[in-house]
Design a protein around this motif. Structure first.
Motif, mmCIF file in Angstrom:
data_model
loop_
_atom_site.group_PDB
_atom_site.id
_atom_site.type_symbol
_atom_site.label_atom_id
_atom_site.label_comp_id
_atom_site.label_asym_id
_atom_site.label_seq_id
_atom_site.Cartn_x
_atom_site.Cartn_y
_atom_site.Cartn_z
ATOM 1 N N HIS A 60 -2.971 -23.988 88.344
ATOM 2 C CA HIS A 60 -4.186 -24.958 87.928
ATOM 3 C C HIS A 60 -4.709 -24.770 87.051
ATOM 4 O O HIS A 60 -3.056 -23.948 86.461
ATOM 5 N N ASN A 105 0.783 -33.531 91.507
ATOM 6 C CA ASN A 105 -0.442 -33.098 92.662
ATOM 7 C C ASN A 105 -0.361 -32.775 93.925
ATOM 8 O O ASN A 105 0.761 -32.867 94.402
ATOM 9 N N ARG A 106 -1.310 -32.727 94.783
ATOM 10 C CA ARG A 106 -1.093 -32.788 96.230
ATOM 11 C C ARG A 106 -0.047 -33.210 96.242
ATOM 12 O O ARG A 106 -0.761 -34.460 97.168
ATOM 13 N N VAL A 120 1.183 -28.272 97.550
ATOM 14 C CA VAL A 120 -0.216 -28.647 98.541
ATOM 15 C C VAL A 120 -1.227 -27.512 98.887
ATOM 16 O O VAL A 120 -1.942 -27.722 97.450
ATOM 17 N N TYR A 121 -2.473 -28.342 98.928
ATOM 18 C CA TYR A 121 -3.311 -28.265 98.931
ATOM 19 C C TYR A 121 -4.104 -26.561 98.749
ATOM 20 O O TYR A 121 -3.325 -25.530 99.266
ATOM 21 N N ARG A 123 -7.838 -24.470 97.692
ATOM 22 C CA ARG A 123 -9.216 -24.480 97.753
ATOM 23 C C ARG A 123 -9.434 -24.099 96.563
ATOM 24 O O ARG A 123 -10.003 -22.193 96.374
ATOM 25 N N ASP A 127 -8.438 -30.359 91.262
ATOM 26 C CA ASP A 127 -6.778 -30.200 91.668
ATOM 27 C C ASP A 127 -5.865 -29.182 91.804
ATOM 28 O O ASP A 127 -4.782 -29.111 91.640
ATOM 29 N N ILE A 129 -3.509 -26.116 92.923
ATOM 30 C CA ILE A 129 -2.517 -26.982 94.127
ATOM 31 C C ILE A 129 -1.721 -25.255 94.729
ATOM 32 O O ILE A 129 -2.128 -24.307 93.898
ATOM 33 N N SER A 146 -6.210 -19.990 95.296
ATOM 34 C CA SER A 146 -6.398 -20.880 97.206
ATOM 35 C C SER A 146 -8.232 -19.725 97.734
ATOM 36 O O SER A 146 -7.708 -18.231 97.774
ATOM 37 N N ASP A 149 -10.273 -21.130 102.773
ATOM 38 C CA ASP A 149 -10.595 -22.108 103.694
ATOM 39 C C ASP A 149 -9.648 -23.353 104.912
ATOM 40 O O ASP A 149 -8.175 -22.360 104.791
ATOM 41 N N ALA A 151 -8.013 -25.634 106.017
ATOM 42 C CA ALA A 151 -7.142 -26.526 105.268
ATOM 43 C C ALA A 151 -5.710 -25.649 105.066
ATOM 44 O O ALA A 151 -5.097 -26.139 105.087
ATOM 45 N N VAL A 152 -5.794 -24.023 104.132
ATOM 46 C CA VAL A 152 -4.881 -23.793 103.798
ATOM 47 C C VAL A 152 -4.275 -23.530 104.644
ATOM 48 O O VAL A 152 -4.278 -22.311 105.068
#
Length: 174
Positions: A60, A105-106, A120-121, A123, A127, A129, A146, A149, A151-152
């Motif tokens: 990032h 990007n993801r 990958v994602y 948080r 954007d 990663i 990150s 989360d 989703a992580v």
């Protein structure tokens, strides 16, 4: 050969398979101290002007990951730079030619030597990663900065997990 891993301080790592070198989020300067007055916790193990990876991967666009002071002094010749869109914008403004930039990007992936990097994602920023690295049957997951989360890391299976030290503290109800 399995890859070698070296911690560079902060969220930065060097990965090498003996033939190629990859710097992941290398914060090698004192830019954060210069800009925000926050000192490094440990000295950088290499000088920015001595850094010359094959791939410079950024999760990032914060200054302790996309370290503009390091990029200003390092030899960029032959180096590929990979990261999400916000990083590509900053690298372009710094004069890194399009031919040396790899959009990551993801969901995207790129290859360097025997390494495969899957974005990958994460948080953190819009954007940001995380990065899943595979090499010779080994898989390592670097979360980047990150926050927690659900989703992580969802449905990721890895041999090694390298998470950040960014914590979200929740105060108990009074």
């Amino acid at each position: 050969m399995a890859f070698l891993l070296k911690w560079l301080g902060q969220g930065g790592f060097e990965l090498s398979d003996g033939d190629v070198s990859v710097l992941l989020d290398p914060y090698l300067s004192d830019m954060v101290e210069r800009v925000d007055g926050v000192k490094r916790l440990v000295p950088a193990p290499i000088r920015p002007e001595d850094a010359h990876p094959d791939l410079y991967l950024i999760t990032h666009d914060h200054m302790d990951h996309l370290d503009e002071d390091t990029l200003d002094v390092m030899n960029r010749e032959g180096v590929l730079f990979a990261g999400p869109s916000s990083c590509m914008t900053k690298l372009s403004a710094m004069g890194v030619p399009e031919s040396a930039r790899v959009l990551l990007n993801r969901g995207d992936q790129c290859q360097c030597g025997t390494f495969t990097f899957q974005a990958v994602y994460a948080r953190h920023t819009q954007d940001s990663i995380g990065v899943v690295v595979t090499q010779n049957g080994l898989t390592a997951y670097f979360t980047g900065d990150s926050e927690f989360d659900a989703a992580v890391g969802r449905q990721l299976h890895c041999d090694g997990l390298f998470s950040c030290t960014l914590l979200t503290l929740i105060a108990p109800d009074s």
